[in-house]
Design a protein around this motif. Structure first.
Motif, PDB file in Angstrom:
ATOM      1  N   SER A 236      57.575  65.372  51.111  1.00 25.45           N
ATOM      2  CA  SER A 236      57.845  65.027  49.717  1.00 25.45           C
ATOM      3  C   SER A 236      56.670  65.449  48.844  1.00 25.45           C
ATOM      4  CB  SER A 236      58.073  63.522  49.580  1.00 25.45           C
ATOM      5  OG  SER A 236      56.872  62.821  49.884  1.00 25.45           O
ATOM      6  N   LEU A 237      56.897  65.460  47.550  1.00 26.75           N
ATOM      7  CA  LEU A 237      55.827  65.796  46.618  1.00 26.75           C
ATOM      8  C   LEU A 237      54.688  64.787  46.720  1.00 26.75           C
ATOM      9  CD1 LEU A 237      55.058  67.827  44.385  1.00 26.75           C
ATOM     10  CD2 LEU A 237      56.032  66.222  42.726  1.00 26.75           C
ATOM     11  N   GLU A 238      55.038  63.519  46.940  1.00 29.52           N
ATOM     12  CA  GLU A 238      54.016  62.472  47.062  1.00 29.52           C
ATOM     13  C   GLU A 238      53.148  62.687  48.297  1.00 29.52           C
ATOM     14  OE1 GLU A 238      57.162  61.406  44.453  1.00 29.52           O
ATOM     15  OE2 GLU A 238      57.248  61.951  46.584  1.00 29.52           O
ATOM     16  N   SER A 239      53.781  63.016  49.424  1.00 23.37           N
ATOM     17  CA  SER A 239      53.021  63.276  50.651  1.00 23.37           C
ATOM     18  C   SER A 239      52.151  64.511  50.501  1.00 23.37           C
ATOM     19  CB  SER A 239      53.974  63.445  51.834  1.00 23.37           C
ATOM     20  OG  SER A 239      54.676  62.254  52.099  1.00 23.37           O
ATOM     21  N   LEU A 240      52.708  65.515  49.842  1.00 28.14           N
ATOM     22  CA  LEU A 240      51.951  66.746  49.627  1.00 28.14           C
ATOM     23  C   LEU A 240      50.703  66.477  48.797  1.00 28.14           C
ATOM     24  CD1 LEU A 240      52.371  69.970  50.026  1.00 28.14           C
ATOM     25  CD2 LEU A 240      52.800  69.901  47.573  1.00 28.14           C
ATOM     26  N   GLU A 241      50.834  65.643  47.790  1.00 21.97           N
ATOM     27  CA  GLU A 241      49.696  65.340  46.918  1.00 21.97           C
ATOM     28  C   GLU A 241      48.568  64.675  47.704  1.00 21.97           C
ATOM     29  OE1 GLU A 241      48.718  63.095  42.661  1.00 21.97           O
ATOM     30  OE2 GLU A 241      50.706  62.929  43.579  1.00 21.97           O
ATOM     31  N   GLY A 394      57.339  76.429  49.410  1.00 19.91           N
ATOM     32  CA  GLY A 394      57.483  75.565  48.247  1.00 19.91           C
ATOM     33  C   GLY A 394      56.179  74.960  47.769  1.00 19.91           C
ATOM     34  N   VAL A 395      55.073  75.291  48.433  1.00 22.23           N
ATOM     35  CA  VAL A 395      53.784  74.691  48.094  1.00 22.23           C
ATOM     36  C   VAL A 395      53.304  75.144  46.717  1.00 22.23           C
ATOM     37  CG1 VAL A 395      51.327  74.725  48.669  1.00 22.23           C
ATOM     38  CG2 VAL A 395      53.006  74.183  50.432  1.00 22.23           C
ATOM     39  N   GLN A 396      53.444  76.424  46.398  1.00 23.61           N
ATOM     40  CA  GLN A 396      52.963  76.917  45.115  1.00 23.61           C
ATOM     41  C   GLN A 396      53.674  76.226  43.957  1.00 23.61           C
ATOM     42  OE1 GLN A 396      50.429  79.140  44.678  1.00 23.61           O
ATOM     43  NE2 GLN A 396      50.581  78.883  42.460  1.00 23.61           N
ATOM     44  N   ALA A 397      54.978  76.118  44.049  1.00 22.14           N
ATOM     45  CA  ALA A 397      55.739  75.461  42.983  1.00 22.14           C
ATOM     46  C   ALA A 397      55.353  73.991  42.864  1.00 22.14           C
ATOM     47  CB  ALA A 397      57.238  75.598  43.250  1.00 22.14           C
ATOM     48  N   ALA A 398      55.134  73.344  44.012  1.00 21.58           N
ATOM     49  CA  ALA A 398      54.746  71.926  43.997  1.00 21.58           C
ATOM     50  C   ALA A 398      53.367  71.744  43.374  1.00 21.58           C
ATOM     51  CB  ALA A 398      54.773  71.367  45.421  1.00 21.58           C
ATOM     52  N   LEU A 399      52.429  72.633  43.689  1.00 21.87           N
ATOM     53  CA  LEU A 399      51.091  72.557  43.100  1.00 21.87           C
ATOM     54  C   LEU A 399      51.153  72.701  41.585  1.00 21.87           C
ATOM     55  CD1 LEU A 399      48.861  74.648  45.560  1.00 21.87           C
ATOM     56  CD2 LEU A 399      48.927  72.176  45.299  1.00 21.87           C
ATOM     57  N   GLU A 400      51.967  73.608  41.130  1.00 21.01           N
ATOM     58  CA  GLU A 400      52.074  73.815  39.687  1.00 21.01           C
ATOM     59  C   GLU A 400      52.707  72.597  39.003  1.00 21.01           C
ATOM     60  OE1 GLU A 400      54.050  77.529  39.122  1.00 21.01           O
ATOM     61  OE2 GLU A 400      52.391  78.700  39.953  1.00 21.01           O
ATOM     62  N   ARG A 401      53.658  71.962  39.671  1.00 24.94           N
ATOM     63  CA  ARG A 401      54.248  70.739  39.109  1.00 24.94           C
ATOM     64  C   ARG A 401      53.201  69.639  38.986  1.00 24.94           C
ATOM     65  NH1 ARG A 401      59.266  69.076  42.640  1.00 24.94           N
ATOM     66  NH2 ARG A 401      59.119  67.243  41.270  1.00 24.94           N
ATOM     67  N   GLY A 408      48.120  69.317  32.064  1.00 29.25           N
ATOM     68  CA  GLY A 408      48.781  69.984  30.950  1.00 29.25           C
ATOM     69  C   GLY A 408      49.218  71.390  31.298  1.00 29.25           C
ATOM     70  N   LYS A 409      49.584  72.161  30.272  1.00 31.10           N
ATOM     71  CA  LYS A 409      50.145  73.488  30.492  1.00 31.10           C
ATOM     72  C   LYS A 409      49.292  74.609  29.915  1.00 31.10           C
ATOM     73  CE  LYS A 409      54.910  71.741  30.509  1.00 31.10           C
ATOM     74  NZ  LYS A 409      56.264  71.889  29.922  1.00 31.10           N
TER      75      LYS A 409
END
Length: 422
Positions: A236-241, A394-401, A408-409
């Motif tokens: 999950s995104l939470e685990s990845l973080e 999917g790691v790159q997309a998750a990092l950017e999220r 910020g952007k």
């Protein structure tokens, strides 16, 4: 199993050696030299009045290794290795010319420390691939002993395939037979699919929820007829973080490329470790040796040959040391069959136009490796292009999220976010 190397020489060396052991844990050895005495801790081999430790798979006797170290010719040592020799008044460190096994050192206030674990030392210097570092009398001497050499020129497809195939098989067999429990980091791409067929090892794949890799790896394993060997995990995104915070600190870097590649490497090593794997094979080195990077498509002739040579020469610094840090943090040994010394030598002799070949107006990367793969898998898999691991997992997309959420952007938001984690 990998034998990690650590030690110290100089005043108060006993406490330094004990500290190094404590940092890494019970599997590492330590040795120190004070004056005319040498003492050892851990899994060192006693050789006369000194101690010799090796990381890698070296078939020579300790006596033969010491003789070669004294002669200064690392080219006479076959295989992939890091060596540490400590004896009264001298410490000698050495690393094979490919650099598959890292080794670091530091001299500070008269104390010389060394370790195969970068995190054991404060601001260490790496022993460069093919170099011998000698510490004696308070001074360090760094000598380049052995470089990468190209084998016989291979300009024909059949000759190139026939030269690489047995060497790659031998490299895989050597790694698998020397490990109690072996696995393979499997992405379903060309490099790992070929290793999957040659090794018969269990396959481990990790991706972020919703990423392309989950379906792709399952499809690739099915095409290879080895679905029963595939172990997949989604995070999950939470685990990845949570893992991201740890990986950034392990790497000591906020470089977006290094982190985005390193995070999936860490996750698959952790997953393999949790399944009892001691040695995890990967396709590391195939892109540099056989022309796998997208940027090679715009190059040809001498420009392509030069880029390939530079990337192979720099692979220890750019990739191996990163992967070693992350695998070691999971108590796993990296296995890199494509970077076996004999495979590297043969691959360097292959003509660049067999690595990136133009057919019907299209530049095909890793052409000769795909020709070899056709002997073991369907064309659908052998010729398929695959995205880099940071994208397909999917790691790159998750990092950017995550970065947009916290930083910020504005331009440079990913680097700013990663810097905040250091």
């Amino acid at each position: 199993m990998m034998q990690k190397v650590a030690g110290a020489a100089g005043r108060d060396a006993n406490s330094i050696a004990e500290e190094l052991c404590g940092v890494i844990g019970g599997r590492i050895g330590a040795v120190y030299s004070t004056g005319d005495e040498v003492s050892g801790l851990g899994e060192y081999e006693r050789c006369g009045s000194g101690f010799l430790a090796t990381s890698g798979r070296v078939q020579l006797s300790p006596e033969a290794l010491i003789h070669i170290l004294d002669s200064g010719s690392l080219c006479d040592i076959p295989g992939d290795f890091a060596l540490a020799l400590a004896r009264p008044g001298e410490v000698v460190l050495a690393r094979d010319p490919v650099g598959t096994h890292p080794l670091y050192y530091r001299l500070d206030n008269g104390i010389f420390t060394f370790s195969s674990e970068r995190r054991a030392l404060d601001k260490p210097q790496p022993v460069k691939p093919g170099h011998i570092v000698r510490y004696s009398g308070g001074h360090i001497r760094d000598v380049h002993s052995c470089g990468l050499t190209a084998g016989a020129p291979l300009t024909g497809e059949a000759r190139a395939v026939n030269a690489i195939e047995p060497l790659l098989k031998k490299a895989v067999d050597t790694l698998v037979s020397g490990s109690g429990s072996c696995g393979l980091a499997f992405s379903g791409g060309l490099d790992s699919s070929l290793l999957a067929v040659l090794s018969r090892a269990p396959l481990y794949s990790v991706s972020v929820e919703g990423a392309h890799d989950a379906a792709h790896t399952a499809n690739a394993a099915g095409l290879l007829g080895i679905s029963d060997r595939l172990h997949s995990m989604t995070v999950s995104l939470e685990s990845l973080e949570k893992s991201l915070h740890y990986v950034v600190k392990l790497l000591g870097s906020a470089n977006p490329l290094s982190v985005s590649i390193g995070l999936p490497v860490y996750l698959v090593n952790l997953f393999a470790h949790e399944n009892g794997v001691e040695l995890l094979l990967s396709g590391q080195g195939a892109d540099e040796l056989f022309g796998g990077y997208k940027r090679y498509e715009s190059l040809s002739g001498n420009a392509l040959a030069g880029a390939l040579k530079r990337d192979v020469s720099n692979i220890a610094e750019t990739n191996i040391e990163r992967d070693y840090v992350l695998a070691s943090a999971c108590d796993v040994e990296p296995g890199m069959p494509y970077l076996d010394r004999e495979v590297v030598t043969a691959a360097l002799g292959i003509s660049p136009d067999l690595k990136v070949r133009e057919i019907d107006g299209k530049r095909i990367r890793k052409y000769i490796l795909r020709k070899l793969a056709l002997k073991y898998m369907l064309p659908e898999l052998a010729w398929k292009d695959k995205k880099a691991v940071q994208y397909s997992s999917g790691v790159q997309a998750a990092l950017e999220r995550l970065a947009r959420k916290y930083a910020g952007k504005e331009r440079g938001y990913l680097r700013r976010y990663l810097e905040s984690l250091l």
